[in-house]
Write an enzyme that holds these catalytic residues in place. Structure first.
Site, PDB file in Angstrom:
ATOM      1  N   HIS A  32       0.812  -1.218   0.000  1.00 42.57           N
ATOM      2  CA  HIS A  32       0.000   0.000   0.000  1.00 42.57           C
ATOM      3  C   HIS A  32       0.846   1.269   0.000  1.00 42.57           C
ATOM      4  CE1 HIS A  32      -3.798   2.102   0.150  1.00 42.57           C
ATOM      5  NE2 HIS A  32      -3.224   2.940   0.976  1.00 42.57           N
ATOM      6  N   TYR A  59       1.543   5.170  -2.612  1.00 44.07           N
ATOM      7  CA  TYR A  59       1.875   6.547  -2.263  1.00 44.07           C
ATOM      8  C   TYR A  59       3.261   6.928  -2.767  1.00 44.07           C
ATOM      9  CZ  TYR A  59      -2.397   6.707   0.330  1.00 44.07           C
ATOM     10  OH  TYR A  59      -3.724   6.689   0.644  1.00 44.07           O
ATOM     11  N   HIS A  88      -9.780   0.108 -10.462  1.00 45.32           N
ATOM     12  CA  HIS A  88      -9.365   1.153  -9.515  1.00 45.32           C
ATOM     13  C   HIS A  88      -7.883   1.459  -9.675  1.00 45.32           C
ATOM     14  CE1 HIS A  88      -8.534   3.223  -5.739  1.00 45.32           C
ATOM     15  NE2 HIS A  88      -7.624   2.306  -5.471  1.00 45.32           N
ATOM     16  N   PHE A  89      -7.085   0.420  -9.795  1.00 42.15           N
ATOM     17  CA  PHE A  89      -5.641   0.556  -9.955  1.00 42.15           C
ATOM     18  C   PHE A  89      -5.308   1.358 -11.213  1.00 42.15           C
ATOM     19  CE2 PHE A  89      -1.430  -1.195 -11.080  1.00 42.15           C
ATOM     20  CZ  PHE A  89      -0.784  -1.070  -9.869  1.00 42.15           C
ATOM     21  N   HIS A  90      -6.067   1.126 -12.284  1.00 43.07           N
ATOM     22  CA  HIS A  90      -5.803   1.854 -13.527  1.00 43.07           C
ATOM     23  C   HIS A  90      -6.287   3.305 -13.462  1.00 43.07           C
ATOM     24  CE1 HIS A  90      -4.911  -2.127 -15.174  1.00 43.07           C
ATOM     25  NE2 HIS A  90      -4.303  -1.488 -16.155  1.00 43.07           N
ATOM     26  N   ARG A 141     -10.571 -10.967 -11.053  1.00 42.61           N
ATOM     27  CA  ARG A 141      -9.360 -10.373 -11.605  1.00 42.61           C
ATOM     28  C   ARG A 141      -8.376 -11.479 -11.951  1.00 42.61           C
ATOM     29  NH1 ARG A 141      -6.381  -7.536  -6.434  1.00 42.61           N
ATOM     30  NH2 ARG A 141      -5.067  -6.784  -8.117  1.00 42.61           N
ATOM     31  N   ARG A 142      -7.458 -11.158 -12.841  1.00 43.14           N
ATOM     32  CA  ARG A 142      -6.342 -12.028 -13.211  1.00 43.14           C
ATOM     33  C   ARG A 142      -6.736 -13.222 -14.072  1.00 43.14           C
ATOM     34  NH1 ARG A 142      -5.014 -11.482  -7.432  1.00 43.14           N
ATOM     35  NH2 ARG A 142      -3.353  -9.959  -7.193  1.00 43.14           N
TER      36      ARG A 142
END
Length: 552
Positions: A223, A227, A374-376, A439-440
């Site tokens: 995580h 950041y 979300h990651f993208h 996912r994946r």
């Protein structure tokens, strides 16, 4: 030399910073190509040639873009920030080159093991998936190289402070130091997991691995990694974008405080990625969820500061209507437009992050492709578009060239191509995730089942978005080559914003490193000590046989 935003770098410095940029954009092309192939396979309209494994290209895509591209860009960019604000000595320059070459060796080792099919373990390399030992050794070298870079940055600030006793450190140097402190503290987790658990296991020295401990150590790092990507974008938003729009830094104190809060609350929060895992006391999961939501405070502080800068700059230019200042922002300047769209994307991205970190809502979307969407939005839109915006002035500044009106126009086109492609692909991922799409996994070849067929429709939309994105990648690589080698010679400004003349003095306590690092360590010990002891005491060391198939 001690530099400022009106001076050019020496050729020795520029070569170092550009070396990191070259790796960045090679990674963008390779990782983007793997992403395109991945979405095409998932659409059911394309089969990989030469018996290439789907999970190999998935691993390449995640590792190259999520770890290699971001780390090289960030370290190169931050070296340039430190060079501009506090300077770099010849000795520090040599050590910085050492960091680069150590990272290169590790990157090559990791890449080769993935490409030959010995490390199809995905971006997270969860046990019981097992890779070739060279994969883990390569990862360890990349981390060690980044630590060398971090200590060069720490040394740069220390030398400057020693020569300027009693003076406030330059804001950007302060921000770089915060980011590298966070990176060093966080990467201790994944480094210890790789060195103590994965390398001995992959070499056959031990037969089992503590799966829960390995996942906990990964997410202790995983995580804060987000950041680590985001804070360089914040640096640009706080201290570089104001100069580009013709304004000044809104508040030095607010910027420093927000970075301190992000340092403290970005690390002791890894359990919110493990809310569905057994073996961790729910009380500690809840505590870390609460700590996760604390990052909302510096995020809102950043949003306030950035838009306050926009408004005050516009009003100083005479725009007095309610939104006149907004309409007159430099929308035709790609150095501003690309990061601004990244800022806007962070609004739905942040909302999705609240869903991910919430107990009940996380149960709905956990391990679905919503998380990938979300990651993208956050990494691949907010962060990457800001990095692109930085590239348009950083690369020509380093190479002694200019961002011409033609290249600026092409950059605007690239920004819109990227935005459209990502909106389609990420939107389809979010919707498919809400419908339960995992996912994946590749479901394009599954026969029957109404739900699977519905997922395939959204995977087709992802392929369309991915194809548009790949066009944007090709255009961005072309722009990088032009800015590095072919654009007209000239001087491109390094746009560091100045502080308002009547700004309030920055409290000295904000540079009390012992205090803020001490609080950060105390929060980490509070959040992790008892849960880690519980894991070591109650969970078995692992029951994964050593002959588990390599890479799968």
């Amino acid at each position: 030399m001690i530099a400022n935003n009106r001076l050019l770098f020496s050729k020795k410095e520029a070569r170092l910073y550009m070396a990191f940029m070259y790796v960045t954009f090679i990674s963008l092309f390779i990782g983007g190509l793997m992403g395109l192939l991945q979405t095409l396979v998932r659409s059911g309209k394309y089969t990989l040639p030469f018996n290439i494994d789907y999970y190999t290209i998935l691993t390449v895509h995640g590792v190259i873009l999520g770890l290699v591209l971001t780390t090289y860009f960030i370290i190169g960019f931050q070296f340039s920030l430190m060079g501009k604000t506090v300077g770099i000595s010849d000795k520090q320059l040599k050590v910085a080159w050492l960091s680069f070459w150590v990272m290169i060796v590790g990157t090559i080792m990791t890449a080769v093991t993935i490409l030959v099919g010995e490390a199809s373990v995905l971006y997270t390399f969860y046990a019981p998936l097992r890779a070739h030992p060279a994969f883990y050794i390569g990862l360890a070298l990349v981390i060690i190289g980044s630590w060398i870079a971090a200590f060069v940055n720490f040394r740069q600030l220390y030398v400057w402070k020693k020569a300027h006793k009693g003076q406030k450190s330059p804001l950007l140097a302060f921000m770089v130091t915060i980011n590298m402190l966070m990176w060093f503290i966080a990467s201790l987790g994944v480094a210890s997991s790789v060195l103590i658990q994965f390398i001995p296991w992959s070499l056959g020295y031990v037969e089992t691995i503590n799966v829960l401990m390995s996942r906990t150590l990964f997410w202790y790092f995983g995580h804060p990694l987000v950041y680590f990507w985001l804070l360089p974008a914040y640096m640009a938003w706080y201290a570089l974008i104001p100069r580009i729009i013709g304004g000044k830094l809104f508040s030095d104190s607010l910027a420093r405080m927000s970075f301190i809060l992000l340092l403290m609350f970005s690390i002791p929060v890894g359990f919110h990625h493990q809310l569905t895992e057994p073996g961790i006391d729910p009380t500690w999961k809840f505590i870390q969820v609460v700590l996760t939501f604390m990052v909302v405070i510096p995020t809102l502080m950043t949003a306030f500061s950035i838009f306050a800068t926009f408004e005050t700059t516009g009003r100083k230019k005479g725009y007095t209507s309610l939104f006149g200042w907004f309409k007159k922002l430099p929308w035709k300047d790609v150095r501003f437009l690309a990061p601004f769209i990244g800022m806007v994307a962070f609004i739905p991205g942040g909302a999705g992050g609240i869903v991910n970190a919430s107990h009940q809502m996380n149960a709905l979307i956990h391990n679905t492709i919503w998380v990938t969407g979300h990651f993208h939005l956050t990494a691949a839109t907010t962060v990457i578009l800001t990095f692109f915006g930085i590239t348009y002035w950083l690369v020509p500044h380093l190479t002694g060239r200019r961002l011409t009106p033609k290249l600026n126009k092409l950059g605007i086109i690239q920004t819109f191509i990227w935005t459209i492609g990502m909106a389609i692909m990420s939107g389809a991922m979010h919707i498919q995730g809400l419908l339960g799409g995992p996912r994946r996994s590749n479901f394009s070849s599954y026969a029957g089942g109404e739900q699977v067929q519905m997922w395939v429709h959204y995977q087709l939309a992802q392929a369309i978005g991915g194809s548009i994105l790949f066009i944007g990648i090709l255009l961005m690589v072309y722009l990088f080559i032009q800015l590095a080698f072919f654009a007209p010679r000239g001087v491109e400004e390094y746009p560091i914003a100045e502080e308002e003349a009547d700004a309030e003095p920055t409290p000295k306590i904000l540079e009390n490193w012992y205090l803020w690092v001490g609080i950060t360590i105390a929060l980490i010990l509070f959040a992790y000590t008892i849960p880690v002891f519980d894991i070591l005491k109650h969970s078995p060391p692992g029951s994964v046989p050593f002959d588990w198939p390599i890479g799968r």
